[in-house]
Design a protein around this motif. Sequence first.
Motif, PDB file in Angstrom:
ATOM      1  N   GLY A  13     -73.232 -13.042  81.857  1.00  0.00           N
ATOM      2  CA  GLY A  13     -74.434 -12.479  82.377  1.00  0.00           C
ATOM      3  C   GLY A  13     -74.360 -11.262  81.320  1.00  0.00           C
ATOM      4  O   GLY A  13     -73.662 -10.003  80.752  1.00  0.00           O
ATOM      5  N   ASN A  14     -75.493 -11.076  80.366  1.00  0.00           N
ATOM      6  CA  ASN A  14     -75.935 -10.222  79.875  1.00  0.00           C
ATOM      7  C   ASN A  14     -76.619  -8.991  80.401  1.00  0.00           C
ATOM      8  O   ASN A  14     -78.419  -9.111  81.342  1.00  0.00           O
ATOM      9  CB  ASN A  14     -76.636 -10.622  78.049  1.00  0.00           C
ATOM     10  CG  ASN A  14     -75.855 -11.262  77.590  1.00  0.00           C
ATOM     11  OD1 ASN A  14     -74.589 -11.482  77.794  1.00  0.00           O
ATOM     12  ND2 ASN A  14     -75.895 -11.251  76.187  1.00  0.00           N
ATOM     13  N   ASP A  15     -76.034  -7.547  79.998  1.00  0.00           N
ATOM     14  CA  ASP A  15     -76.842  -6.753  80.713  1.00  0.00           C
ATOM     15  C   ASP A  15     -76.849  -5.350  79.778  1.00  0.00           C
ATOM     16  O   ASP A  15     -77.858  -4.667  80.073  1.00  0.00           O
ATOM     17  CB  ASP A  15     -75.887  -5.967  82.501  1.00  0.00           C
ATOM     18  CG  ASP A  15     -74.931  -5.038  82.085  1.00  0.00           C
ATOM     19  OD1 ASP A  15     -74.278  -5.254  80.918  1.00  0.00           O
ATOM     20  OD2 ASP A  15     -74.383  -5.065  82.937  1.00  0.00           O
ATOM     21  N   THR A  28     -76.521  -7.712  87.189  1.00  0.00           N
ATOM     22  CA  THR A  28     -76.216  -8.468  86.779  1.00  0.00           C
ATOM     23  C   THR A  28     -74.498  -8.589  86.701  1.00  0.00           C
ATOM     24  O   THR A  28     -74.081  -9.329  87.004  1.00  0.00           O
ATOM     25  CB  THR A  28     -76.026  -8.969  85.473  1.00  0.00           C
ATOM     26  OG1 THR A  28     -77.380  -8.119  84.516  1.00  0.00           O
ATOM     27  CG2 THR A  28     -75.511  -8.834  83.837  1.00  0.00           C
ATOM     28  N   GLN A  29     -73.716  -7.800  86.751  1.00  0.00           N
ATOM     29  CA  GLN A  29     -72.044  -8.073  87.371  1.00  0.00           C
ATOM     30  C   GLN A  29     -72.677  -8.176  89.136  1.00  0.00           C
ATOM     31  O   GLN A  29     -71.781  -9.241  89.729  1.00  0.00           O
ATOM     32  CB  GLN A  29     -71.513  -6.651  87.083  1.00  0.00           C
ATOM     33  CG  GLN A  29     -71.213  -6.318  86.506  1.00  0.00           C
ATOM     34  CD  GLN A  29     -70.487  -6.852  85.043  1.00  0.00           C
ATOM     35  OE1 GLN A  29     -69.741  -7.562  85.229  1.00  0.00           O
ATOM     36  NE2 GLN A  29     -71.573  -7.091  83.503  1.00  0.00           N
ATOM     37  N   ALA A  30     -73.323  -8.105  89.422  1.00  0.00           N
ATOM     38  CA  ALA A  30     -73.203  -8.775  91.468  1.00  0.00           C
ATOM     39  C   ALA A  30     -73.811  -9.764  91.565  1.00  0.00           C
ATOM     40  O   ALA A  30     -73.509 -10.321  92.085  1.00  0.00           O
ATOM     41  CB  ALA A  30     -73.505  -7.438  92.082  1.00  0.00           C
ATOM     42  N   ASP A  31     -74.665 -10.335  90.628  1.00  0.00           N
ATOM     43  CA  ASP A  31     -75.087 -11.203  90.341  1.00  0.00           C
ATOM     44  C   ASP A  31     -74.514 -12.711  89.839  1.00  0.00           C
ATOM     45  O   ASP A  31     -73.501 -13.198  90.226  1.00  0.00           O
ATOM     46  CB  ASP A  31     -76.124 -11.715  89.890  1.00  0.00           C
ATOM     47  CG  ASP A  31     -78.089 -10.757  90.682  1.00  0.00           C
ATOM     48  OD1 ASP A  31     -77.802 -10.621  91.165  1.00  0.00           O
ATOM     49  OD2 ASP A  31     -78.660 -10.545  89.335  1.00  0.00           O
ATOM     50  N   ASP A  54     -69.570 -11.612  79.012  1.00  0.00           N
ATOM     51  CA  ASP A  54     -70.864 -10.504  79.555  1.00  0.00           C
ATOM     52  C   ASP A  54     -71.315  -9.575  77.890  1.00  0.00           C
ATOM     53  O   ASP A  54     -69.891  -9.876  77.155  1.00  0.00           O
ATOM     54  CB  ASP A  54     -69.718  -9.275  80.282  1.00  0.00           C
ATOM     55  CG  ASP A  54     -69.039  -8.370  79.906  1.00  0.00           C
ATOM     56  OD1 ASP A  54     -68.596  -8.699  78.897  1.00  0.00           O
ATOM     57  OD2 ASP A  54     -69.507  -7.504  80.483  1.00  0.00           O
ATOM     58  N   ASN A  55     -72.056  -9.598  77.655  1.00  0.00           N
ATOM     59  CA  ASN A  55     -72.890  -8.869  76.639  1.00  0.00           C
ATOM     60  C   ASN A  55     -72.543  -9.723  75.373  1.00  0.00           C
ATOM     61  O   ASN A  55     -72.323  -8.820  74.468  1.00  0.00           O
ATOM     62  CB  ASN A  55     -72.487  -7.432  76.624  1.00  0.00           C
ATOM     63  CG  ASN A  55     -73.107  -6.684  78.484  1.00  0.00           C
ATOM     64  OD1 ASN A  55     -73.945  -6.631  78.424  1.00  0.00           O
ATOM     65  ND2 ASN A  55     -71.872  -5.736  78.979  1.00  0.00           N
ATOM     66  N   LEU A  56     -72.761 -10.535  75.377  1.00  0.00           N
ATOM     67  CA  LEU A  56     -72.263 -11.229  74.150  1.00  0.00           C
ATOM     68  C   LEU A  56     -73.751 -11.840  73.295  1.00  0.00           C
ATOM     69  O   LEU A  56     -75.071 -11.667  73.570  1.00  0.00           O
ATOM     70  CB  LEU A  56     -72.191 -13.233  74.418  1.00  0.00           C
ATOM     71  CG  LEU A  56     -70.688 -13.361  75.046  1.00  0.00           C
ATOM     72  CD1 LEU A  56     -70.587 -14.569  75.535  1.00  0.00           C
ATOM     73  CD2 LEU A  56     -70.069 -12.507  74.427  1.00  0.00           C
TER      74      LEU A  56
END
Length: 67
Positions: A13-15, A28-31, A54-56
């Motif tokens: 998940g990248n936000d 994104t985190q909730a999804d 996340d956020n890669l």
Amino acid sequence: MTRLVRRRALLIGNDHYADSRFLPLPSTQADIWGLEQVLRDRNIGGFVSITFRDNLTADDMQQAISE
């Protein structure tokens, strides 16, 4: 004979983005959390292993997938 399959998932998940043209994605985190719940449910997904990253960067995504 039936082989037992151990299903594994990698959720990425990248936000936040380095490119200022893209705004942060607030859900994104909730999804990812919701998708993880569905995948873990024995009657729906049945995944035994779920990894979240996340956020890669693109290179980091490729590394995570290869692992």
